[in-house]
Design a protein around this motif. Sequence first.
Motif, PDB file in Angstrom:
ATOM      1  N   ARG A  91       0.860  -1.191   0.000  1.00  0.00           N
ATOM      2  CA  ARG A  91       0.000   0.000   0.000  1.00  0.00           C
ATOM      3  C   ARG A  91       0.891   1.234   0.000  1.00  0.00           C
ATOM      4  NH1 ARG A  91      -5.501   0.504   2.322  1.00  0.00           N
ATOM      5  NH2 ARG A  91      -6.101   2.679   2.018  1.00  0.00           N
ATOM      6  N   ASP A  92       0.440   2.269  -0.729  1.00  0.00           N
ATOM      7  CA  ASP A  92       1.121   3.556  -0.689  1.00  0.00           C
ATOM      8  C   ASP A  92       0.794   4.212   0.646  1.00  0.00           C
ATOM      9  OD1 ASP A  92       2.281   6.006  -1.075  1.00  0.00           O
ATOM     10  OD2 ASP A  92       1.060   6.577  -2.805  1.00  0.00           O
ATOM     11  N   MET A  93       1.837   4.505   1.425  1.00  0.00           N
ATOM     12  CA  MET A  93       1.651   5.093   2.752  1.00  0.00           C
ATOM     13  C   MET A  93       2.325   6.451   2.850  1.00  0.00           C
ATOM     14  SD  MET A  93       2.119   1.675   5.113  1.00  0.00           S
ATOM     15  CE  MET A  93       1.158   0.193   4.762  1.00  0.00           C
ATOM     16  N   GLY A  94       2.368   7.163   1.717  1.00  0.00           N
ATOM     17  CA  GLY A  94       2.985   8.486   1.702  1.00  0.00           C
ATOM     18  C   GLY A  94       2.368   9.414   2.735  1.00  0.00           C
ATOM     19  N   SER A  95       3.135  10.447   3.149  1.00  0.00           N
ATOM     20  CA  SER A  95       2.684  11.339   4.233  1.00  0.00           C
ATOM     21  C   SER A  95       1.373  12.041   3.892  1.00  0.00           C
ATOM     22  CB  SER A  95       3.766  12.385   4.523  1.00  0.00           C
ATOM     23  OG  SER A  95       4.026  13.186   3.365  1.00  0.00           O
ATOM     24  N   GLY A  96       1.143  12.323   2.609  1.00  0.00           N
ATOM     25  CA  GLY A  96      -0.095  12.992   2.232  1.00  0.00           C
ATOM     26  C   GLY A  96      -1.320  12.136   2.410  1.00  0.00           C
ATOM     27  N   LEU A  97      -1.121  10.817   2.597  1.00  0.00           N
ATOM     28  CA  LEU A  97      -2.242   9.899   2.793  1.00  0.00           C
ATOM     29  C   LEU A  97      -2.499   9.621   4.273  1.00  0.00           C
ATOM     30  CD1 LEU A  97      -1.378   7.373  -0.063  1.00  0.00           C
ATOM     31  CD2 LEU A  97      -2.996   9.277  -0.137  1.00  0.00           C
ATOM     32  N   GLN A  98      -1.590  10.073   5.129  1.00  0.00           N
ATOM     33  CA  GLN A  98      -1.755   9.910   6.578  1.00  0.00           C
ATOM     34  C   GLN A  98      -2.273  11.236   7.140  1.00  0.00           C
ATOM     35  OE1 GLN A  98       1.963   8.684   8.329  1.00  0.00           O
ATOM     36  NE2 GLN A  98       2.513   7.473   6.520  1.00  0.00           N
ATOM     37  N   GLN A  99      -3.416  11.186   7.742  1.00  0.00           N
ATOM     38  CA  GLN A  99      -4.017  12.407   8.289  1.00  0.00           C
ATOM     39  C   GLN A  99      -3.967  12.365   9.814  1.00  0.00           C
ATOM     40  OE1 GLN A  99      -8.468  13.552   8.485  1.00  0.00           O
ATOM     41  NE2 GLN A  99      -7.752  14.429   6.542  1.00  0.00           N
ATOM     42  N   VAL A 100      -3.208  13.287  10.409  1.00  0.00           N
ATOM     43  CA  VAL A 100      -3.080  13.383  11.865  1.00  0.00           C
ATOM     44  C   VAL A 100      -3.725  14.686  12.299  1.00  0.00           C
ATOM     45  CG1 VAL A 100      -1.488  13.427  13.822  1.00  0.00           C
ATOM     46  CG2 VAL A 100      -0.944  12.046  11.789  1.00  0.00           C
ATOM     47  N   SER A 101      -4.601  14.609  13.302  1.00  0.00           N
ATOM     48  CA  SER A 101      -5.343  15.800  13.736  1.00  0.00           C
ATOM     49  C   SER A 101      -5.214  16.015  15.237  1.00  0.00           C
ATOM     50  CB  SER A 101      -6.827  15.671  13.380  1.00  0.00           C
ATOM     51  OG  SER A 101      -7.004  15.559  11.982  1.00  0.00           O
ATOM     52  N   VAL A 102      -5.121  17.284  15.627  1.00  0.00           N
ATOM     53  CA  VAL A 102      -5.141  17.670  17.041  1.00  0.00           C
ATOM     54  C   VAL A 102      -6.457  18.381  17.310  1.00  0.00           C
ATOM     55  CG1 VAL A 102      -4.070  19.082  18.843  1.00  0.00           C
ATOM     56  CG2 VAL A 102      -2.630  17.832  17.199  1.00  0.00           C
ATOM     57  N   GLN A 103      -7.168  17.952  18.351  1.00  0.00           N
ATOM     58  CA  GLN A 103      -8.478  18.512  18.700  1.00  0.00           C
ATOM     59  C   GLN A 103      -8.539  18.783  20.212  1.00  0.00           C
ATOM     60  OE1 GLN A 103     -10.981  15.288  17.401  1.00  0.00           O
ATOM     61  NE2 GLN A 103     -11.117  16.059  15.285  1.00  0.00           N
ATOM     62  N   SER A 104      -9.575  19.484  20.587  1.00  0.00           N
ATOM     63  CA  SER A 104      -9.846  19.629  22.011  1.00  0.00           C
ATOM     64  C   SER A 104     -10.257  18.272  22.562  1.00  0.00           C
ATOM     65  CB  SER A 104     -10.954  20.666  22.247  1.00  0.00           C
ATOM     66  OG  SER A 104     -12.139  20.252  21.576  1.00  0.00           O
TER      67      SER A 104
ATOM     68  N   THR B 117      -4.579  19.902  11.440  1.00  0.00           N
ATOM     69  CA  THR B 117      -4.572  18.641  10.693  1.00  0.00           C
ATOM     70  C   THR B 117      -3.370  18.645   9.756  1.00  0.00           C
ATOM     71  OG1 THR B 117      -6.971  18.410  10.809  1.00  0.00           O
ATOM     72  CG2 THR B 117      -5.847  17.162   9.100  1.00  0.00           C
ATOM     73  N   SER B 118      -2.663  17.532   9.725  1.00  0.00           N
ATOM     74  CA  SER B 118      -1.415  17.453   8.956  1.00  0.00           C
ATOM     75  C   SER B 118      -1.609  17.676   7.466  1.00  0.00           C
ATOM     76  CB  SER B 118      -0.742  16.096   9.186  1.00  0.00           C
ATOM     77  OG  SER B 118      -1.593  15.047   8.728  1.00  0.00           O
TER      78      SER B 118
END
Length: 225
Positions: free
Chosen positions: A136-149, A158-159
């Motif tokens: 699977r392509d796991m490039g950084s643009g496909l990984q979404q990391v989010s900071v929330q309250s 969000t990344s």
Amino acid sequence: MLEPTGPLPPEIYWRRRVFAIGAIVIVLALVVWLAIMLLHGGGSSNSTAAATSTSATTGPAAGSATTTPTATSAAAASATPTPSGTVNATAASAPASCPDQSLAVKVTVGQPSYKAGDKPVFGIVITNISTLACSRDMGSGLQQVSVQSLDGQRRLWTSTDCDQGGQPDVRTLNGGQQAAFTLTWSGTTSQPNCAGERVPVPAGSYAVSALFGSIHSSPETFNIS
């Protein structure tokens, strides 16, 4: 004329005749025997010559059957293209693409608390939870990391807001194998398409989560003081 005549007794003349006849018979037998031997000897010579001729004829043919291939023929054999069936078999054995249901995503925080102005470090681990290898392509643009309250009501960063996607990063994972990535957050807010001003996040408690495809991780909490 058959009756012997002469001064000697008839028995002597008969003996002489028998001896002469016997000598003639012996001579004839010798002549016949010599003739047979000569004929037999000639036949053997002819047979031997024929056998020799046959050997001379078959010898080169047998030799040519075991002739070592020349360098040219060997090179031609090595240059023979690989059958397409072999290529297809190799392609068929390549790992299939990993479906979302075969993967699990986990996010981690480098440390539980950061000071204002620090850059928190997040870890993303993608695991192949199936028993089969896949890629699977796991490039950084496909990984979404989010900071929330903590209550999830306020999205701070969000990344993928400002990430242009980067290069593809195709990973092949065997069953149970993991791929680990690290992401550093600037500690500032963001908006989709990197719009608006980015400002430092105030002190407080926050939750970070990751999304890959349709797979969500459990949130992890941390503090900024």
